[in-house]
Write a protein that holds these residues in place. Structure first.
Motif, PDB file in Angstrom:
ATOM      1  N   VAL A  57       0.861  -1.166   0.000  1.00  0.00           N
ATOM      2  CA  VAL A  57       0.000   0.000   0.000  1.00  0.00           C
ATOM      3  C   VAL A  57       0.903   1.223   0.000  1.00  0.00           C
ATOM      4  O   VAL A  57       1.789   1.341   0.845  1.00  0.00           O
ATOM      5  CB  VAL A  57      -0.913   0.043   1.244  1.00  0.00           C
ATOM      6  N   VAL A  58       0.700   2.111  -0.950  1.00  0.00           N
ATOM      7  CA  VAL A  58       1.404   3.384  -0.982  1.00  0.00           C
ATOM      8  C   VAL A  58       0.343   4.464  -0.854  1.00  0.00           C
ATOM      9  O   VAL A  58      -0.614   4.500  -1.624  1.00  0.00           O
ATOM     10  CB  VAL A  58       2.195   3.577  -2.296  1.00  0.00           C
ATOM     11  N   ARG A  59       0.516   5.313   0.140  1.00  0.00           N
ATOM     12  CA  ARG A  59      -0.442   6.395   0.366  1.00  0.00           C
ATOM     13  C   ARG A  59       0.219   7.719   0.021  1.00  0.00           C
ATOM     14  O   ARG A  59       1.308   8.022   0.507  1.00  0.00           O
ATOM     15  CB  ARG A  59      -0.885   6.408   1.823  1.00  0.00           C
ATOM     16  N   VAL A  60      -0.460   8.478  -0.828  1.00  0.00           N
ATOM     17  CA  VAL A  60       0.032   9.793  -1.228  1.00  0.00           C
ATOM     18  C   VAL A  60      -1.033  10.813  -0.849  1.00  0.00           C
ATOM     19  O   VAL A  60      -2.169  10.722  -1.297  1.00  0.00           O
ATOM     20  CB  VAL A  60       0.329   9.833  -2.747  1.00  0.00           C
ATOM     21  N   ASP A  61      -0.648  11.750   0.006  1.00  0.00           N
ATOM     22  CA  ASP A  61      -1.526  12.845   0.429  1.00  0.00           C
ATOM     23  C   ASP A  61      -0.931  14.150  -0.084  1.00  0.00           C
ATOM     24  O   ASP A  61       0.018  14.677   0.511  1.00  0.00           O
ATOM     25  CB  ASP A  61      -1.647  12.899   1.955  1.00  0.00           C
ATOM     26  N   GLY A  62      -1.438  14.635  -1.212  1.00  0.00           N
ATOM     27  CA  GLY A  62      -0.925  15.875  -1.781  1.00  0.00           C
ATOM     28  C   GLY A  62       0.553  15.778  -2.108  1.00  0.00           C
ATOM     29  O   GLY A  62       1.009  14.821  -2.719  1.00  0.00           O
ATOM     30  N   GLU A  63       1.303  16.770  -1.665  1.00  0.00           N
ATOM     31  CA  GLU A  63       2.736  16.816  -1.955  1.00  0.00           C
ATOM     32  C   GLU A  63       3.592  16.173  -0.864  1.00  0.00           C
ATOM     33  O   GLU A  63       4.813  16.217  -0.925  1.00  0.00           O
ATOM     34  CB  GLU A  63       3.177  18.261  -2.182  1.00  0.00           C
ATOM     35  N   GLU A  64       2.951  15.579   0.146  1.00  0.00           N
ATOM     36  CA  GLU A  64       3.713  14.916   1.209  1.00  0.00           C
ATOM     37  C   GLU A  64       4.432  13.699   0.645  1.00  0.00           C
ATOM     38  O   GLU A  64       4.049  13.138  -0.378  1.00  0.00           O
ATOM     39  CB  GLU A  64       2.773  14.478   2.337  1.00  0.00           C
ATOM     40  N   ASP A  65       5.491  13.280   1.355  1.00  0.00           N
ATOM     41  CA  ASP A  65       6.194  12.067   0.960  1.00  0.00           C
ATOM     42  C   ASP A  65       5.249  10.880   1.050  1.00  0.00           C
ATOM     43  O   ASP A  65       4.410  10.808   1.964  1.00  0.00           O
ATOM     44  CB  ASP A  65       7.402  11.816   1.875  1.00  0.00           C
TER      45      ASP A  65
END
Length: 177
Positions: A57-65
């Protein structure tokens, strides 16, 4: 067999899309792909699984790492898709430390350190030698979305569908599966 999908959270709920990872070479490429799926910088999940082997699972929240969880690092290390997720930072290694230790190799004098015809490639196993068996990454990656660390660690066979059910996105994920 591999399956990869993007789940993007929107005002109307979750939207799923099947995704090809053939052109993705790095975690940065994967994060960019996820960000493209949500122009409003909402949460995007990249769900990847190798049937019967591992899931990530890869979680991307906006420009956060990106935040990453991989269920079995050793199994994922044998996969080109898994290698994208298994960064040096995730594995607790110094960047660039995954190359072969030439002092430890039994070089037989062949040119450029290439193994002889009857010799196994000693360098081939060195990058996965320090990859742990079992989960790595952030097991709390989905806590605020309703999947606890304990639940995530206990998932095995159909983990992506279990995650989607917990998120209320099983129908949209099923449509792209």
């Amino acid at each position: 067999m591999y399956f990869a999908a993007l789940l993007a959270r929107t005002e109307d709920g979750w939207e799923a899309s099947d995704t090809e990872l053939d052109d993705v070479e790095t975690l940065a490429d994967l994060a960019d792909l996820a960000r493209e799926a949500s122009p409003d910088e909402d949460t995007v999940l990249v769900l990847i699984e190798q049937e019967g082997g591992w899931f990530g699972v890869v979680r991307v929240d906006g420009e956060e790492d990106p935040r990453i969880y991989v269920s079995d690092a050793a199994a994922a290390a044998r996969s080109s898709y898994g290698e994208i997720l298994l960064t040096d930072e995730l594995l607790g290694r110094d960047p660039g430390a995954d190359g072969p230790d030439l002092d430890a190799l039994d070089l037989d004098g062949t040119e450029d350190g290439e193994p002889g015809d009857d010799e196994p490639d000693a360098a081939a196993d060195t990058s996965s030698a320090d990859v742990p068996h079992g989960p790595v990454g952030d097991p709390g990656v989905l806590d605020d979305l309703g999947v606890s660390e304990k639940e995530l660690r206990s998932m095995t066979e159909d983990a992506l569908m279990e995650i989607a059910e917990s998120l209320g996105a099983s129908e949209v994920l099923e449509t792209v599966r």
